[in-house]
Design an enzyme around this catalytic site. Sequence first.
Site, PDB file in Angstrom:
ATOM      1  CB  SER A  34      -0.965  -0.038   1.187  1.00  0.00           C
ATOM      2  OG  SER A  34      -1.712  -1.218   1.103  1.00  0.00           O
ATOM      3  NE  ARG A  53       4.455  10.463  -2.975  1.00  0.00           N
ATOM      4  CZ  ARG A  53       3.878  10.680  -4.140  1.00  0.00           C
ATOM      5  NH1 ARG A  53       4.606  10.826  -5.213  1.00  0.00           N
ATOM      6  NH2 ARG A  53       2.574  10.760  -4.248  1.00  0.00           N
ATOM      7  CG  ASP A 107      -4.346   0.372   1.506  1.00  0.00           C
ATOM      8  OD1 ASP A 107      -4.317   1.092   0.491  1.00  0.00           O
ATOM      9  OD2 ASP A 107      -4.002   0.778   2.636  1.00  0.00           O
TER      10      ASP A 107
HETATM   11  C1  GLC Z   1      -0.658   6.014   1.724  1.00  0.00           C
HETATM   12  C2  GLC Z   1      -0.175   5.188   0.545  1.00  0.00           C
HETATM   13  C3  GLC Z   1      -1.336   4.621  -0.245  1.00  0.00           C
HETATM   14  C4  GLC Z   1      -2.276   3.879   0.693  1.00  0.00           C
HETATM   15  C5  GLC Z   1      -2.691   4.779   1.847  1.00  0.00           C
HETATM   16  C6  GLC Z   1      -3.594   4.060   2.851  1.00  0.00           C
HETATM   17  O1  GLC Z   1      -1.317   7.125   1.230  1.00  0.00           O
HETATM   18  O2  GLC Z   1       0.621   5.975  -0.310  1.00  0.00           O
HETATM   19  O3  GLC Z   1      -0.874   3.746  -1.249  1.00  0.00           O
HETATM   20  O4  GLC Z   1      -3.391   3.456  -0.028  1.00  0.00           O
HETATM   21  O5  GLC Z   1      -1.559   5.253   2.527  1.00  0.00           O
HETATM   22  O6  GLC Z   1      -2.950   2.979   3.427  1.00  0.00           O
END
Ligand code: GLC
Length: 525
Positions: A205, A220, A258
């Site tokens: 995620s 990143r 996620d």
């Molecule tokens: C951060 C991550 C993203 C994820 C979110 C919730 O924003 O960059 O990919 O979906 O957290 O976990």
Amino acid sequence: MSRTPQEEEEIVSKVRHGLSSLKVTPINSPSVSRRGSGVITTPTGSTVAFHTRTAEERDATLPHATKKSMEDHLDKYTKLFTLTAQRMRMIVDAFEETLDKGLQEWGQCVPMFPTWVFGSPTGSEKGDYLALDMGGTNLRVCLVSLLGGCKFEITQTKYRLTEEQKQEDGEKLFDFCAECIKEFIKVHLPDVTAENPIVLGFTFSYPCLQERIDHGILIRWTKGFGAPNVEGHDVGELFRKSLERHQVPVVLAALINDTTGALIASQYVRPTTKIAVILGTGCNAAYTEEIKCIGKLKDKGLNGDDVVAINCEWGAFDSDLHQHLPRTKYDLHIDEHSNKPGEQAFEKMISGRYLGEIFRLVVMELIDEGAMFLGQNTYKLETAYSLDTAFLSLMESDPTDELLTIIGIFSHFYGLETTLAERQFFRALARLIGRRAARLSACGIAAIVRKKGYLEKGCDVGADGTLYNKYPGFPQRIHQALVDVLGEQGKNIKTHHAEDGSGVGSAIIAAMTKARKDAGKYPDL
Ligand code: GLC
């Protein structure tokens, strides 16, 4: 500093159950603070004690916050943290434009990644799949048995990721993942072998640019991760190498965000779901988009009528120009002192990783102004990220007139005594910060809703994450904000607690991907 859900539970129960036995202890810390009391050893070796007071010594003459002055302070912070409906509508306009820009061109601030998860689940997906969930706090290995008829069973093991692991070399991090899966298979899946491997969905995620579903270049790290040698690399490839090194009998079918997992898992049980949001350690959304609306895919030769899940990565909203979000000096401080300054501007105002820190910075400002805790040693509160967002939840839900939970938090964790006026202020401050986070989240949802024209017919939004699930009143505040910004029709947009997207959603996506490829549809994606 983030805590696992178990640790949060522990804190919550410690505070709840410990209240009766808690005793305010005199602060006799040997550490020297620029505030409050302590002991200083001079260069000549003599010891000077200064201004240490015990609970018994506290009296009405002690300079302390009065109700009146706390109310004045509260007025100031109310102005700073309140988002009017008009301001929200301006944010939604800009958000909608930003989402569209991300769909039309590659490399935008809000990148709108196509996830190559086509269509929706049928509910009749079947079979055993593994899911590996690397979110913000834990690592989870899940065995998901999809039973058809929208039913499933799940067996899972959680592993705690240490702060060191989040910062150590990427190879080590993925090797640890491989070892955890190997161990899990040994215990739960003795029939799975190199000749008979199991299909796995990897819920990773963080923002990844995917050329196909089992590939993803990490753009990143977010949420405090910083493991070197991962940014700019294909996470699918790094993970596969670790699986090979450890001879783990697993086939990686899909790399999943996620939010995408939450979208598909919610659609599995509630087919009317069009959007999913995660409001937890990080914040982000995914939704279903028609290929014909995604300008940057026009040369891909895909069927314009097909739909694909888009991982918005909206946590980055306004990080490029800083034109739209009303950031306070506390938000700026958090950004400047984070491991990724200048990034995730929206997320840093909303997510659970930061709300406690915003609260702490305001309290530190008041301490510096001499408005509270005079004569007390505040050194524990001076540590960055020492005040967890779980405390804000607790403060908001304190049911007692005396605000005993807040007494407990400050005395137990920080060795500080509070007056009723201060405690009322703390609760109001938590409300302001929590409410702002919910209203900003609603701006993102409203932007997708308006962009997709869902307002009249309405739509369901799957939502997950500790803020949504545990922060008191968070869903209600989102719903109220949707009405504020979209009018009465905002009531047609309903959020629901999403199914476990990172586990069950991941497995469903692995099953959908296998079925798609077996059917020869977009086999290279
Ligand atoms: C951060 C991550 C993203 C994820 C979110 C919730 O924003 O960059 O990919 O979906 O957290 O976990």
